[in-house]
Design an enzyme around this catalytic site. Structure first.
Site, PDB file in Angstrom:
ATOM      1  N   ARG A   1       1.119  -1.167   0.309  1.00  0.00           N
ATOM      2  CA  ARG A   1       0.093  -0.113   0.001  1.00  0.00           C
ATOM      3  C   ARG A   1       0.942   0.915   0.359  1.00  0.00           C
ATOM      4  O   ARG A   1       1.716   1.422   0.955  1.00  0.00           O
ATOM      5  CB  ARG A   1      -1.306   0.117   1.283  1.00  0.00           C
ATOM      6  CG  ARG A   1      -1.905   1.715   1.225  1.00  0.00           C
ATOM      7  CD  ARG A   1      -3.037   1.391   2.500  1.00  0.00           C
ATOM      8  NE  ARG A   1      -3.471   3.157   2.352  1.00  0.00           N
ATOM      9  CZ  ARG A   1      -3.365   2.791   3.023  1.00  0.00           C
ATOM     10  NH1 ARG A   1      -2.326   3.654   4.379  1.00  0.00           N
ATOM     11  NH2 ARG A   1      -3.725   4.240   3.908  1.00  0.00           N
TER      12      ARG A   1
ATOM     13  N   GLU B   1      -7.169   8.228   5.596  1.00  0.00           N
ATOM     14  CA  GLU B   1      -7.932   8.843   6.969  1.00  0.00           C
ATOM     15  C   GLU B   1      -8.621  10.593   6.934  1.00  0.00           C
ATOM     16  O   GLU B   1      -7.747  11.442   7.874  1.00  0.00           O
ATOM     17  CB  GLU B   1      -6.655   9.080   8.385  1.00  0.00           C
ATOM     18  CG  GLU B   1      -6.432   7.751   8.513  1.00  0.00           C
ATOM     19  CD  GLU B   1      -5.639   7.308   9.400  1.00  0.00           C
ATOM     20  OE1 GLU B   1      -4.930   9.052   9.972  1.00  0.00           O
ATOM     21  OE2 GLU B   1      -5.110   6.422  10.120  1.00  0.00           O
TER      22      GLU B   1
ATOM     23  N   TYR C   1      -5.402   1.434  15.340  1.00  0.00           N
ATOM     24  CA  TYR C   1      -3.869   1.284  16.773  1.00  0.00           C
ATOM     25  C   TYR C   1      -4.508   1.482  17.590  1.00  0.00           C
ATOM     26  O   TYR C   1      -3.690   0.689  18.756  1.00  0.00           O
ATOM     27  CB  TYR C   1      -3.215   2.459  16.073  1.00  0.00           C
ATOM     28  CG  TYR C   1      -2.393   3.385  14.867  1.00  0.00           C
ATOM     29  CD1 TYR C   1      -1.184   2.051  14.990  1.00  0.00           C
ATOM     30  CD2 TYR C   1      -3.246   3.188  13.672  1.00  0.00           C
ATOM     31  CE1 TYR C   1      -0.394   2.792  13.459  1.00  0.00           C
ATOM     32  CE2 TYR C   1      -1.849   3.450  12.233  1.00  0.00           C
ATOM     33  CZ  TYR C   1      -1.289   3.059  12.614  1.00  0.00           C
ATOM     34  OH  TYR C   1      -0.513   3.059  10.802  1.00  0.00           O
TER      35      TYR C   1
ATOM     36  N   HIS D   1      -3.547  10.963   0.381  1.00  0.00           N
ATOM     37  CA  HIS D   1      -2.468  10.687   1.855  1.00  0.00           C
ATOM     38  C   HIS D   1      -2.054  12.071   2.440  1.00  0.00           C
ATOM     39  O   HIS D   1      -1.137  12.380   2.417  1.00  0.00           O
ATOM     40  CB  HIS D   1      -1.023   9.741   1.289  1.00  0.00           C
ATOM     41  CG  HIS D   1      -1.608   9.048   2.982  1.00  0.00           C
ATOM     42  ND1 HIS D   1      -1.786   7.729   3.116  1.00  0.00           N
ATOM     43  CD2 HIS D   1      -1.233   9.944   4.694  1.00  0.00           C
ATOM     44  CE1 HIS D   1      -1.427   6.661   4.156  1.00  0.00           C
ATOM     45  NE2 HIS D   1      -0.795   7.879   5.108  1.00  0.00           N
TER      46      HIS D   1
ATOM     47  N   GLU E   1      -3.866   0.125   7.901  1.00  0.00           N
ATOM     48  CA  GLU E   1      -2.291  -0.152   8.629  1.00  0.00           C
ATOM     49  C   GLU E   1      -2.943  -0.176  10.198  1.00  0.00           C
ATOM     50  O   GLU E   1      -3.744  -0.573  11.053  1.00  0.00           O
ATOM     51  CB  GLU E   1      -2.927   1.674   8.939  1.00  0.00           C
ATOM     52  CG  GLU E   1      -2.145   2.372   7.811  1.00  0.00           C
ATOM     53  CD  GLU E   1      -1.708   3.887   7.757  1.00  0.00           C
ATOM     54  OE1 GLU E   1      -1.660   4.134   9.086  1.00  0.00           O
ATOM     55  OE2 GLU E   1      -2.002   4.731   7.007  1.00  0.00           O
TER      56      GLU E   1
ATOM     57  N   ASN F   1      -7.921   1.595   9.193  1.00  0.00           N
ATOM     58  CA  ASN F   1      -6.674   1.940   9.865  1.00  0.00           C
ATOM     59  C   ASN F   1      -7.099   1.970  11.512  1.00  0.00           C
ATOM     60  O   ASN F   1      -7.572   2.849  11.938  1.00  0.00           O
ATOM     61  CB  ASN F   1      -6.157   3.411   9.490  1.00  0.00           C
ATOM     62  CG  ASN F   1      -5.054   3.312   8.068  1.00  0.00           C
ATOM     63  OD1 ASN F   1      -5.576   2.176   7.448  1.00  0.00           O
ATOM     64  ND2 ASN F   1      -4.891   4.949   7.612  1.00  0.00           N
TER      65      ASN F   1
HETATM   66  O1  LIG Z   1      -3.644   7.500  12.240  1.00  0.00           O
HETATM   67  C1  LIG Z   1      -2.969   8.504  11.961  1.00  0.00           C
HETATM   68  C2  LIG Z   1      -2.821   9.122  13.426  1.00  0.00           C
HETATM   69  C3  LIG Z   1      -3.966   9.937  13.997  1.00  0.00           C
HETATM   70  C4  LIG Z   1      -3.693   9.866  15.387  1.00  0.00           C
HETATM   71  C5  LIG Z   1      -2.668  10.512  15.006  1.00  0.00           C
HETATM   72  C6  LIG Z   1      -3.072  11.823  16.138  1.00  0.00           C
HETATM   73  C7  LIG Z   1      -3.234  11.803  17.242  1.00  0.00           C
HETATM   74  O2  LIG Z   1      -4.116  13.253  19.060  1.00  0.00           O
HETATM   75  C8  LIG Z   1      -4.963  11.422  17.082  1.00  0.00           C
HETATM   76  C9  LIG Z   1      -4.874  10.643  15.584  1.00  0.00           C
HETATM   77  O3  LIG Z   1      -2.139   8.342  10.728  1.00  0.00           O
HETATM   78  C10 LIG Z   1      -1.713   6.958  10.486  1.00  0.00           C
HETATM   79  O4  LIG Z   1      -1.450   6.101  10.712  1.00  0.00           O
HETATM   80  C11 LIG Z   1       0.530   6.568  10.912  1.00  0.00           C
HETATM   81  C12 LIG Z   1       1.163   6.626  12.567  1.00  0.00           C
HETATM   82  O5  LIG Z   1       0.777   7.870  13.033  1.00  0.00           O
HETATM   83  C13 LIG Z   1       0.413   7.556   9.844  1.00  0.00           C
HETATM   84  O6  LIG Z   1       2.061   7.678   9.461  1.00  0.00           O
HETATM   85  C14 LIG Z   1      -0.108   7.794   8.884  1.00  0.00           C
HETATM   86  O7  LIG Z   1       0.628   8.900   7.520  1.00  0.00           O
HETATM   87  C15 LIG Z   1      -1.436   7.784   8.919  1.00  0.00           C
HETATM   88  O8  LIG Z   1      -2.425   7.344   8.464  1.00  0.00           O
END
Ligand SMILES: O=C(/C=C/c1ccc(O)cc1)O[C@@H]1O[C@H](CO)[C@@H](O)[C@H](O)[C@H]1O
Length: 502
Positions: free
Chosen positions: A98, A189, A331, A143, A402, A329
């Site tokens: 991707r 996102e 996490y 992106h 992701e 995505n």
């Molecule tokens: O998912 C996120 C980020 C969300 C977030 C951040 C900070 C907050 O305070 C709240 C949400 O980005 C994805 O997660 C990855 C690793 O971060 C990024 O490198 C990617 O580019 C992106 O698609």
């Protein structure tokens, strides 16, 4: 009786041992296993071959925005080293990759100028080289990075004109690459894009208002919704043209990628359970309800009223072109506390949803904290979010686009420690097991991508957070496999043969 208990135990044991050594063979042969990246985060070559400046080039060159003062001018120099990076993927044994296309390479001036043949040539070489190694390209059209000219001319996502520009860009990509690309996503996102771009103002174009942040222009209470509206309709424009002119001929599919967080009620009381649902409505259904069902979630309309734009009859018609799948995505998870019926102070707040989100309950973290703020290890969130999307969107096909783990890195961090990333291995293993549980319950999951192939430019955190399966030395651009690369490789190689042994 005893005997039956014994058999039950045996079955349980078998299930447990399967889960403990989950591997490639538990997933369908057609399942995509891959790694993820994005153009601005890895390519570098920011002024080469007629590429124009993107909004992120502009932002990172203004001091004070990025933690370590860095930028993506060179990043991983992937623009010149893509062959080496494809070799890394080949050695991992993934069957998909991707990546995103830099809009400012393809159309440096948006629809106000011509297509840049050198930009097209780069992605042609990349796609052809991937296919030669049996790796399916899984392509993101946007992106976060856009040609700065679109911002300067008409205010990008705040202006309905962007729908035309995005549709034009999408069509150039279908035309140039669609004979070989079978998986398209329009946006990465968009919920994060509009919240950070127009709510907190930390991402370009740095729009916000008090008390959400200090910006020279913007209105945090309305602009995120206007920008989201234009993103949703830009997505619909691209889907419409793909379905009408390309899908039958090219045989691919098209979807959108959302940032997801699983929200748990802070306390087991009705108001916090409602708060968790509300937080979710303002996060994922905000975009997916219009895209899949044609309008915003009722919970949003109820609270926001006229701050939330409306879809015209012709918009609704456009939205009837169905997306083929959802990219997820995922996490982390957070607790949600009600602020509708109870007072709230401090903490991170999903303000408009009248919810306070926090990673702690009575001083106890929801999961192991990581080097990234608000990012905890909560494996069961993966199963929960997959089941939530399955249920709300009638089992639409999903790809986990992701999932990954950040390591903190500064001058004092030793490379040896970075390479020995046991925490990442444990993270990926446990999240995959959780995903597998959702699949056993019928979630139609068709792929899984680790963020990321290589350490890269992590937006506001610059190079201080590393997500790669491969370590990158930014002085030499040398890539070195971490323990997690070896783990993923073994996971992908392992097959029935090993299971029979256990
Ligand atoms: O998912 C996120 C980020 C969300 C977030 C951040 C900070 C907050 O305070 C709240 C949400 O980005 C994805 O997660 C990855 C690793 O971060 C990024 O490198 C990617 O580019 C992106 O698609």
């Amino acid at each position: 009786m005893e005997r039956r208990k014994g058999v039950q135990l045996l079955v349980l044991f078998r299930l447990l041992s399967l889960a403990a050594c989950l591997d490639r063979s538990h997933f369908p042969p057609s399942f995509l296993f891959g790694t993820s990246t994005s153009s601005y985060q890895i390519e570098g070559a920011y002024l080469e071959d007629n590429k124009s400046l993107s909004n992120w080039d502009v932002l990172t060159h203004i001091p004070g925005h990025i933690k370590d003062g860095s930028n993506g001018d060179i990043a991983d120099d992937h623009y010149h080293r893509y062959m080496e990076d494809i070799d890394l993927m080949h050695s991992l044994g993934v069957n998909s990759y991707r990546f995103s296309i830099s809009w400012s390479r393809i159309l440096p001036r948006g629809r106000f100028g011509g297509t840049n043949p050198q930009g097209v040539a780069f992605y042609n070489k990349l796609i052809d080289a991937l296919l030669l190694k049996g790796i399916q390209p899984f392509v993101t059209l946007n992106h976060y990075d856009i040609p700065q000219e679109l911002e300067d001319r008409y205010g990008a996502w705040l202006n309905a004109q962007i729908q035309k520009d995005f549709g034009y860009f999408a069509e150039v990509c279908f035309e140039e690459f669609g004979d070989r690309v079978k998986y398209w996503t329009t946006f990465n996102e968009p919920n994060v894009l509009v919240k950070f771009g127009y709510g907190t103002g930390k991402y370009p174009p740095n729009h916000c208002s008090q008390p959400f942040g200090n910006c020279s222009s913007g209105d945090s209470s309305t602009e995120p919704y206007v920008a989201a509206h234009n993103v949703i309709l830009s997505h619909a424009t691209a889907v419409e043209v793909y379905k009408r002119k390309y899908q039958a001929k090219q045989g691919g599919s098209i979807g959108i990628v959302m940032a997801t967080t699983w929200f748990e009620p802070l306390r087991d009381v009705p108001v916090d359970r409602a708060a968790a649902q509300r937080a979710q409505s303002f996060y994922v259904p905000w975009f997916l309800d219009p895209i899949i069902y044609g309008d915003y979630p009722p919970a949003m309309r109820q609270i926001l009223g006229s701050r939330l734009p409306r879809f015209s009859t012709s918009d609704k018609k456009k939205l009837q072109n169905k997306s083929d799948f959802i990219g997820v995505n995922h996490y982390t998870s957070l607790y949600a506390k009600d602020c509708m019926f109870s007072p709230c102070e401090g903490g991170g707040s999903e303000g408009d949803a009248l919810v306070l989100t926090t990673g702690e309950r009575d001083g106890l973290a929801i999961g192991k904290p990581t080097a990234m703020p608000n990012f905890y290890v909560v494996p069961h969130g993966m199963e929960k979010i997959a089941m939530y999307i399955k249920k709300r969107y009638k089992n639409i096909p999903m790809f986990i686009t992701e999932n990954g783990y950040p390591q903190g890195s500064d001058r004092n961090t030793s490379v040896k420690d970075l390479l020995n990333d046991k925490d990442r291995v444990e993270y990926l293993r446990s999240y995959l097991s959780s995903l597998y549980k959702a699949m056993r319950q019928g979630a139609d999951v068709r792929g899984y991508f680790v963020w990321s192939l290589i350490d890269n430019f992590e937006w506001l955190y610059g190079y201080t957070l590393r997500f790669g399966l491969y370590h990158v030395n930014y002085e030499t651009q040398e890539r070195t496999p971490k323990l997690s690369a070896t783990w993923y490789q073994e996971f992908l190689q392992d097959s029935q043969v090993l299971i029979q042994k256990t």
